[in-house]
Design a protein around this motif. Structure first.
Motif, short mmCIF file in Angstrom:
data_model
loop_
_atom_site.label_atom_id
_atom_site.label_comp_id
_atom_site.label_asym_id
_atom_site.label_seq_id
_atom_site.Cartn_x
_atom_site.Cartn_y
_atom_site.Cartn_z
N SER A 1 0.82 -1.20 0.00
CA SER A 1 0.00 0.00 0.00
C SER A 1 0.85 1.25 0.00
O SER A 1 1.73 1.42 0.83
CB SER A 1 -0.91 0.01 1.23
N THR B 1 -0.06 4.06 0.88
CA THR B 1 -0.37 4.89 2.04
C THR B 1 0.27 4.36 3.32
O THR B 1 0.13 4.98 4.36
CB THR B 1 -1.89 4.98 2.24
N PRO C 1 -7.38 8.05 1.12
CA PRO C 1 -6.93 7.11 0.09
C PRO C 1 -6.07 6.00 0.69
O PRO C 1 -5.26 6.24 1.57
CB PRO C 1 -6.12 8.00 -0.87
N TYR D 1 -5.60 2.47 -1.46
CA TYR D 1 -5.07 1.53 -2.44
C TYR D 1 -5.08 2.11 -3.85
O TYR D 1 -5.97 2.88 -4.22
CB TYR D 1 -5.93 0.26 -2.49
N SER D 2 -4.11 1.68 -4.64
CA SER D 2 -4.18 1.84 -6.10
C SER D 2 -5.00 0.66 -6.64
O SER D 2 -5.28 -0.30 -5.90
CB SER D 2 -2.77 1.85 -6.69
N HIS E 1 -7.31 6.93 -6.44
CA HIS E 1 -7.09 5.90 -5.43
C HIS E 1 -8.42 5.38 -4.90
O HIS E 1 -9.44 6.08 -4.92
CB HIS E 1 -6.27 6.44 -4.26
N TRP F 1 -13.97 4.79 -5.02
CA TRP F 1 -12.93 5.36 -5.87
C TRP F 1 -13.08 6.88 -5.94
O TRP F 1 -14.19 7.41 -6.05
CB TRP F 1 -13.02 4.79 -7.28
N GLN G 1 -8.00 11.48 -8.99
CA GLN G 1 -7.01 12.45 -8.52
C GLN G 1 -7.50 13.86 -8.80
O GLN G 1 -7.91 14.19 -9.91
CB GLN G 1 -5.67 12.22 -9.22
N LEU H 1 -0.46 11.65 -0.33
CA LEU H 1 -1.13 11.29 -1.57
C LEU H 1 -2.05 12.39 -2.08
O LEU H 1 -2.30 12.49 -3.28
CB LEU H 1 -1.93 10.00 -1.39
#
Length: 355
Positions: free
Chosen positions: A48, A50, A100, A102-103, A150, A175, A178, A244
């Motif tokens: 992660s 983050t 945020p 996870y990608s 993210h 979700w 950005q 992030l």
């Protein structure tokens, strides 16, 4: 019933965060899937972004469970330093928040092993795949948006597990592109103001043990001078940020006054209110030779001996707290905080010899 319990746990991201913090606190949660143990505050979770490695050798910079990073390098220090108590009884920093986590690839790497293990039941796993993979509403974990946003999750603020409100951030992963704000129906989504409130909870101020003259043992009807070390009592601050998102907030606490409570009704305080204000950057005034006949600007006079015991003098400093951060140059006020400490004072009768 066990399958239902596991399914509910798998769906609720906040319970994942709660389980992680509990693992960090050496608690055993039997219902927590093994993969969750990776997500320890400041640890190296399973990929992660983050998860920020926390804790310099001096403890100045560290990460909380998730996206918020604290810089405590300008905080109060020392073995007796402690958190302030808010002067507003109906206010407290948030117990949970969304940020945020996870990608797309990270969420896939986290969820698919759980589904493949079939620990949550095939029906539940299928509903999850429909939600995150098959376009109802998300398709393939939003991998076409890799690097453009993210997945957000709920987190429990440090030290707030079990508090009222800690389980309010129980929305499933959602979700956010950005640069876009989080959904309007998510009131606990992280903001600079929330960062400031979280930083408030991390403020530590030095001990309020005052210097006294006479020190330790004083006499009945003798004015006792009280003051605080000016070098120690200066503004402290904590900065909280979400790298992030590129947002930050610094919460600063400044000492404004010292409240003296003698520990007995048989005493007079200076000033009469017992509230010693900061003057020229200092609280009270150190005693020096030649001031024996002068009333101290901050102090106490005991009218009765403490006998074989001591009086518990309590010194409480009020700290004015404010913040500034991204989009808010400030300063913006937060509730004042107080921090107090007790110390023993022996009061003796003045002995005289008659010839």
């Amino acid at each position: 019933m066990p399958a239902l319990t596991a399914a509910l746990s798998a769906w609720t991201p906040l319970k994942r965060a709660t389980g992680a913090a509990a693992v960090a606190g050496a608690l055993v949660l039997a219902a927590t899937p093994p993969a969750w143990a990776d997500f320890v505050p400041g640890g190296n979770g399973s990929g992660s972004e983050t998860q920020v490695d926390g804790g310099q050798s001096d403890g100045g910079i560290s990460a909380t469970a998730g996206a918020v990073v604290f810089d405590r390098s300008k905080n109060g220090s020392g073995p007796s330093a402690g958190p302030v108590t808010t002067s507003s009884g109906d206010w407290t920093p948030p117990a949970c928040y969304y940020a945020p986590k996870y990608s797309p690839d990270e969420l896939k790497a986290y969820l698919e092993p759980t589904w493949n293990s079939e620990s949550t039941g095939s029906q539940w796993d299928l509903s999850q795949r429909e939600h995150y993979v098959n376009g109802k509403p998300y398709k393939d974990f939003n991998k076409d948006k890799e690097g453009k946003g993210h997945w957000w999750s709920g987190f429990v603020a440090e030290g707030r597990i079990g508090d009222p409100g800690a389980l309010d951030c129980d929305e499933p992963y959602f979700w956010v592109d950005q640069g876009d704000p989080p959904p309007a129906d998510i009131p606990q989504a992280i903001t600079p103001e929330m960062l400031a409130q979280l930083a408030y909870a991390e403020i530590r101020v030095p001990s309020t043990e005052v210097d006294l003259a006479p020190a330790g043992t004083t006499k009945v009807n003798l004015p006792t001078w009280a003051w605080l070390n000016g070098a120690q009592f200066k503004p402290v601050s904590v900065t909280a940020s979400v790298p992030l998102l590129g947002i930050t907030a610094t919460t600063t606490a400044e000492p404004v006054s010292l409240k003296i409570e003698p520990g007995t009704d048989d005493a007079i305080t200076y000033p009469a209110s017992g509230e010693c204000r900061i003057v020229d950057g200092r609280i009270g005034e150190p005693y020096s030779k030649g001031k024996a006949g002068t009333t101290p600007p901050c102090g106490v006079k005991y009218l009765r001996s403490s006998g074989d015991d001591t009086y518990q003098l309590r010194a409480t400093v009020t700290w004015k707290i404010h913040w500034a951060g991204t989009g808010t140059p400030g300063p913006v006020g937060l509730p004042d905080g107080t921090f107090g400490d007790d110390q023993n004072v022996t009061v003796q009768e003045i002995q005289s010899v008659n010839r």
